[in-house]
Write an enzyme that holds these catalytic residues in place. Structure first.
Site, mmCIF file in Angstrom:
data_model
loop_
_atom_site.group_PDB
_atom_site.id
_atom_site.type_symbol
_atom_site.label_atom_id
_atom_site.label_comp_id
_atom_site.label_asym_id
_atom_site.label_seq_id
_atom_site.Cartn_x
_atom_site.Cartn_y
_atom_site.Cartn_z
ATOM 1 N N ARG A 238 32.746 61.054 -9.345
ATOM 2 C CA ARG A 238 31.292 61.059 -9.113
ATOM 3 C C ARG A 238 30.766 62.469 -8.859
ATOM 4 O O ARG A 238 31.165 63.119 -7.897
ATOM 5 C CB ARG A 238 30.951 60.135 -7.927
ATOM 6 C CG ARG A 238 29.453 59.974 -7.675
ATOM 7 C CD ARG A 238 29.143 58.812 -6.738
ATOM 8 N NE ARG A 238 29.767 57.605 -7.237
ATOM 9 C CZ ARG A 238 30.738 56.926 -6.602
ATOM 10 N NH1 ARG A 238 31.157 57.318 -5.427
ATOM 11 N NH2 ARG A 238 31.266 55.847 -7.146
ATOM 12 N N CYS B 288 24.351 62.733 15.065
ATOM 13 C CA CYS B 288 25.794 62.469 15.045
ATOM 14 C C CYS B 288 26.539 63.410 15.992
ATOM 15 O O CYS B 288 26.291 64.619 16.004
ATOM 16 C CB CYS B 288 26.333 62.631 13.621
ATOM 17 S SG CYS B 288 28.078 62.214 13.487
ATOM 18 N N CYS C 58 28.933 49.792 -1.136
ATOM 19 C CA CYS C 58 29.796 50.811 -0.542
ATOM 20 C C CYS C 58 29.183 51.193 0.802
ATOM 21 O O CYS C 58 27.962 51.137 0.966
ATOM 22 C CB CYS C 58 29.866 52.023 -1.477
ATOM 23 S SG CYS C 58 30.908 53.343 -0.839
ATOM 24 N N CYS D 10 27.032 69.612 7.733
ATOM 25 C CA CYS D 10 26.190 68.408 7.790
ATOM 26 C C CYS D 10 24.880 68.569 8.567
ATOM 27 O O CYS D 10 24.888 68.935 9.739
ATOM 28 C CB CYS D 10 27.000 67.261 8.369
ATOM 29 S SG CYS D 10 26.091 65.694 8.253
ATOM 30 N N CYS E 125 25.090 52.358 -1.927
ATOM 31 C CA CYS E 125 25.933 52.968 -0.893
ATOM 32 C C CYS E 125 25.122 53.217 0.369
ATOM 33 O O CYS E 125 24.060 53.837 0.310
ATOM 34 C CB CYS E 125 26.485 54.303 -1.374
ATOM 35 S SG CYS E 125 27.206 54.227 -3.005
ATOM 36 N N CYS F 145 30.725 68.578 11.948
ATOM 37 C CA CYS F 145 30.988 68.969 10.556
ATOM 38 C C CYS F 145 30.010 70.088 10.155
ATOM 39 O O CYS F 145 28.790 69.874 10.174
ATOM 40 C CB CYS F 145 30.844 67.760 9.638
ATOM 41 S SG CYS F 145 31.710 66.305 10.256
ATOM 42 N N CYS G 128 36.740 55.170 -1.580
ATOM 43 C CA CYS G 128 35.922 56.182 -2.224
ATOM 44 C C CYS G 128 36.168 57.437 -1.410
ATOM 45 O O CYS G 128 35.774 57.498 -0.235
ATOM 46 C CB CYS G 128 34.450 55.761 -2.181
ATOM 47 S SG CYS G 128 33.341 57.093 -2.674
HETATM 48 N N1 SAM Z 1 29.503 59.955 9.117
HETATM 49 C C1 SAM Z 1 30.237 59.481 8.029
HETATM 50 C C2 SAM Z 1 31.377 60.401 7.651
HETATM 51 O O1 SAM Z 1 31.384 61.553 7.995
HETATM 52 O O2 SAM Z 1 32.295 59.903 6.993
HETATM 53 C C3 SAM Z 1 29.415 59.204 6.806
HETATM 54 C C4 SAM Z 1 28.314 60.083 6.338
HETATM 55 S S1 SAM Z 1 28.760 61.724 5.774
HETATM 56 C C5 SAM Z 1 27.210 62.476 5.664
HETATM 57 C C6 SAM Z 1 29.363 61.513 4.114
HETATM 58 C C7 SAM Z 1 29.804 62.734 3.344
HETATM 59 O O3 SAM Z 1 28.689 63.456 2.855
HETATM 60 C C8 SAM Z 1 30.618 63.796 4.056
HETATM 61 O O4 SAM Z 1 31.958 63.445 4.189
HETATM 62 C C9 SAM Z 1 30.445 65.000 3.130
HETATM 63 O O5 SAM Z 1 31.482 65.034 2.181
HETATM 64 C C10 SAM Z 1 29.102 64.745 2.451
HETATM 65 N N2 SAM Z 1 28.102 65.740 2.860
HETATM 66 C C11 SAM Z 1 27.437 65.795 4.030
HETATM 67 N N3 SAM Z 1 26.607 66.853 4.080
HETATM 68 C C12 SAM Z 1 26.754 67.513 2.908
HETATM 69 C C13 SAM Z 1 26.169 68.704 2.360
HETATM 70 N N4 SAM Z 1 25.287 69.427 3.041
HETATM 71 N N5 SAM Z 1 26.530 69.078 1.119
HETATM 72 C C14 SAM Z 1 27.436 68.346 0.419
HETATM 73 N N6 SAM Z 1 28.021 67.219 0.892
HETATM 74 C C15 SAM Z 1 27.698 66.803 2.120
HETATM 75 FE FE1 SF4 Z 2 28.488 63.002 11.397
HETATM 76 FE FE2 SF4 Z 2 27.678 64.351 9.259
HETATM 77 FE FE3 SF4 Z 2 30.162 64.645 10.141
HETATM 78 FE FE4 SF4 Z 2 29.423 62.299 8.987
HETATM 79 S S1 SF4 Z 2 29.540 64.308 7.995
HETATM 80 S S2 SF4 Z 2 30.622 62.592 10.864
HETATM 81 S S3 SF4 Z 2 27.280 62.235 9.671
HETATM 82 S S4 SF4 Z 2 28.294 65.237 11.249
#
Ligand code: SAM
Ligand code: SF4
Ligand code: DTB
Length: 321
Positions: free
Chosen positions: A262, A54, A130, A61, A98, A58, A190
């Site tokens: 959730r 990606c 979802c 992530c 989901c 973030c 959500c």
């Molecule tokens: N890329 C899309 C986005 O950012 O909306 C969808 C996938 S993203 C992985 C979905 C959510 O997973 C993020 O908004 C975050 O809240 C949660 N998430 C991701 N990595 C995480 C982590 N290491 N611990 C807890 N929550 C996490």
């Molecule tokens: Fe990409 Fe992870 Fe951020 Fe979603 S949360 S936009 S998968 S870096």
């Protein structure tokens, strides 16, 4: 008669959040029982349909290409494979499926058509569908609605004030714009966040106030505890105190009494007693299945045993909306 809904200030949310835990849980219980069956927990299965690589940054992530994590990028999965996983999830007792994609924004063309096909397929199985695909434009939101998507997951993650310390490649307003588009097309939102990223309690309360002041309020609110993943900038964050998670669940329940709250990422680090406190505080949904997107989640059997030993039951598939 239409009722004007109260809006919440972050200060008011802080007052709710900071009550003695016994009092807070008591209030949350009242709100929970008014709107929900108190002994039922929604089981949602999660599948990463497009993993890793990606472009966003973030900090939490494992799927960001900018961090040195061990997540191997993969292509978008074929429709039939996804539907096979959905069938297995349904057979194991899940009522919601989901699908998550590590995209900055949903793709156009063949890949988007494929996602629409997945959504239609999941709905045909009688499950709620979802998706979380990053930012959407208006046409994509409309097409997802037409395909029958039940809800779109797009988290605010934290407060507007703290957001810039976690993500620099998109803004809070871009997040809110996508949510507004989703909602305008009649798809449920959500939307929730993560605790344990170094944010303050006020940041958590500001986020909850933003969520609670949305019109309409989110249909479901994922409360994630950070799963610290090696290679991410947040890898060394200390673990979240379970009581803090309980406070988040209870405060979300009081502010958004009709929402599904959730208990999301981070359950592998919680005892069953801590999870039960979250259910007492108004959480009524979990991710079910041995994997979240890329990190582990409790095994199905373990969760079924936990629910059974507490006398709780999975939400009955025949009574879901
Ligand atoms: N890329 C899309 C986005 O950012 O909306 C969808 C996938 S993203 C992985 C979905 C959510 O997973 C993020 O908004 C975050 O809240 C949660 N998430 C991701 N990595 C995480 C982590 N290491 N611990 C807890 N929550 C996490
Ligand atoms: Fe990409 Fe992870 Fe951020 Fe979603 S949360 S936009 S998968 S870096
Ligand atoms: C949400 O709030 N939590 C889920 C889901 N929505 C998509 C994702 C949690 C991901 C945890 C880290 C991982 O497994 O990659």
């Amino acid at each position: 008669m239409s009722e004007a809904r109260a809006t919440f200030t972050a200060q008011q949310v802080r007052e709710i959040h900071d009550q003695p835990l016994t009092e807070l849980i008591h209030r949350a219980q009242g709100a929970h029982r008014e709107h929900h069956q108190a002994d039922a927990v929604q089981l949602c299965s999660l599948l990463s349909i497009k993993t890793g690589g990606c472009p966003e940054d973030c900090a939490y992530c494992p799927q960001s290409a900018r961090h040195g994590t061990r997540t191997e990028p993969e292509k978008l999965m074929p429709v039939e494979q996804v539907l096979e996983r959905a069938r297995r999830a349904r057979a194991a007792g899940a009522t919601r499926f989901c699908m998550g994609a590590a995209w900055r924004n949903a793709k156009q063309g063949e890949q988007f058509e494929r996602v629409l096909e997945m959504v239609r397929g999941v709905r045909e199985l009688g499950m709620e569908a979802c998706a979380t695909l990053g930012m959407l434009d208006d046409g994509q939101a409309r097409q997802l609605a037409e395909a029958g998507l039940t809800a779109y997951n797009h988290n605010l993650d934290t407060s507007r004030e703290f957001y810039g310390s976690i993500i620099s490649t998109r803004t809070y307003d871009e997040r809110l714009d996508t949510l507004e588009r989703v909602s305008r097309h009649g798809i449920s939102m959500c939307c929730g966040g993560i605790i344990g990223m170094g944010e303050s309690i006020d940041d958590r309360c500001r986020m909850l106030a933003t969520l609670a002041n949305m019109e309409p309020q989110p249909e479901s609110v994922p409360v994630n505890a950070l799963v610290p993943v090696d290679g991410t900038p947040l890898q060394d964050q200390p673990p979240v105190d379970p009581f803090e998670l309980v406070r988040m669940c209870a405060t979300a329940r009081i502010l958004m009494p009709r929402a599904r709250v959730r208990l999301s990422a981070g359950r592998t680090s919680l005892t069953k007693e801590a999870q039960l406190l979250c259910f007492l505080a108004g959480a009524n949904s979990i991710f079910y299945g041995d994997k979240l997107l890329t990190t582990p989640n409790p095994e199905n059997d373990e969760d079924m045993q936990m629910l059974a030993s507490a006398g709780l039951k999975p939400l009955d598939p025949s009574v879901q909306a």
